[in-house]
Scaffold this active site. Structure first.
Site, short mmCIF file in Angstrom:
data_model
loop_
_atom_site.label_atom_id
_atom_site.label_comp_id
_atom_site.label_asym_id
_atom_site.label_seq_id
_atom_site.Cartn_x
_atom_site.Cartn_y
_atom_site.Cartn_z
N LYS A 49 9.00 5.13 -7.77
CA LYS A 49 8.55 6.20 -8.57
C LYS A 49 8.15 5.85 -10.05
O LYS A 49 7.65 6.72 -10.63
CB LYS A 49 9.95 7.16 -8.76
CG LYS A 49 10.36 7.69 -7.32
CD LYS A 49 9.28 8.59 -6.69
CE LYS A 49 9.32 9.95 -7.17
NZ LYS A 49 8.63 10.97 -6.47
N SER A 275 15.99 7.09 2.76
CA SER A 275 14.60 7.78 3.04
C SER A 275 13.96 6.59 3.78
O SER A 275 13.22 6.80 4.78
CB SER A 275 14.01 8.17 1.99
OG SER A 275 13.47 7.23 1.27
#
Ligand SMILES: Cc1ncc(COP(=O)(O)O)c(C=O)c1O
Length: 341
Positions: A49, A275
């Site tokens: 990110k 994830s």
């Protein structure tokens, strides 16, 4: 090798360490198909990110919305916040992160250490994600404030643009030989941003989006889930960057399978996040039936160190009924078999 994609030996900013992440071949089939993991935990902050965090800030500066002394506001479950915290510190901005009780404590501690102001949305006592409430509050905090930007990751095109370098890194490292790309879909920035650019370089690449069971982007019944930082929970709007035209297939993986995969991969020596566990589960399911010589790349958005108190904690897992010994055994066996080749 393309010089432009090599990191200089010495850099002067933390953000210069973003990117150039390694590829690890997790396993292969007897007919030469292989699963490569793009290890995004090798970015500063340990996640993908920070790529988009930097891009959103540069974009706000270029548009004149953020000037010296300004403030950044974002709703974040952690990884985006850590990325923005680093970029804000580096570029001299204040940063306010709107968070909820679902966020991992270490991510919040990391942001605080980097100088971030944390604002918690009201805890409703459940384990459900509070994405919608977070976003409303972040927007409200920035509204009408001079030199203050709500980066709005779910609707910010710069989020997706921040991942274009991933496509170039893959193209260069694999000499253009990438057939299938799998990735988690939350805001859609990582998978759709990478895919958009990769399709320019490798037109035939197939893309598979993975979200948690219970998430709503690819349909199906909505219910709470424990995979952190990914998916679109009930009540949240599917982000503008989830471009269904760029995703050939959207699939769902349950928490039990995702976490069992992360735990199985850990036993090979690599800690990946929950994830990523879902993405690798889907990749392992597909690998044995791929045409010979297929190269499949799975984007690993973050590492497992962030989930030692959850995914890798047996008591936490058991309390939520997330361990199914039969599923664990099956994944362990699949992985072991594919790693023999
Ligand atoms: C751990 C993790 N997985 C998956 C995602 C989803 O990525 P994106 O929001 O780019 O779709 C994120 C994004 O925050 C994340 O932090």
């Amino acid at each position: 090798m393309n010089e432009a994609l090599m990191r200089p030996a010495v850099v002067s900013r933390i953000s210069d360490l973003i990117g150039y992440t390694p590829l690890l071949e997790l396993c292969r089939t007897g007919n030469g198909s292989r699963l490569l993991l793009k290890l995004e935990m090798y970015n500063p902050t340990g996640s993908a990110k920070i790529r988009m965090a930097r891009q959103m800030v540069l974009d706000a500066e270029a548009r004149g919305e953020l000037r010296p002394g300004g403030r950044i506001v974002e709703s974040t479950s952690g990884n985006t916040g850590l990325g923005l915290a680093v970029i804000a510190a580096e570029r001299g901005y204040a940063f306010t992160a709107v968070v909820d009780h679902h966020a991992c404590a270490d991510k919040l501690r990391g942001m605080t250490a980097l100088g971030t102001e944390l604002v918690h949305v009201v805890d409703d006592g459940t384990e459900e994600l509070a994405t919608a409430a977070r976003e409303e509050l972040a927007e409200e905090m920035a509204r009408g404030q001079d030199n203050t930007v709500f980066t709005e990751q779910h609707n910010n095109p710069a989020n997706a643009v921040g991942y274009h370098p991933v496509a170039h890194e893959l193209h260069q490292a694999l000499d253009g030989r990438v057939d299938i790309l799998l990735g988690a879909v939350g805001t859609g920035g990582a998978l759709c941003g990478t895919t958009r650019e990769l399709r320019r370089l490798v037109p035939g690449v197939r893309t598979v989006g993975v979200e948690p069971k219970g998430s709503i982007a690819f349909g199906g019944p909505a219910h709470p889930y424990h995979q952190s930082g990914t998916g679109t929970p009930e009540g949240a709007t599917i982000g503008a960057l989830v471009d269904f035209g760029l995703i050939d297939e959207g699939v769902k993986v349950g928490d039990v399978e995702a976490f069992a995969t992360a735990r199985a991969v850990a036993r090979t020596g690599l800690l990946i996040g929950g994830s990523a566990g879902g993405v690798v589960y889907e990749a392992l399911t597909r690998l044995p039936s791929l045409p010979p010589g297929t190269t499949m790349v799975a984007l690993v958005n973050d590492g497992g160190e962030k989930y030692l108190d959850t995914v890798f904690d047996d008591a936490w897992m058991r309390a939520r009924d997330l361990i199914d010994p039969a599923v664990e055994r099956e994944i362990d066996e699949t992985l072991a078999k594919l790693r023999e080749n």
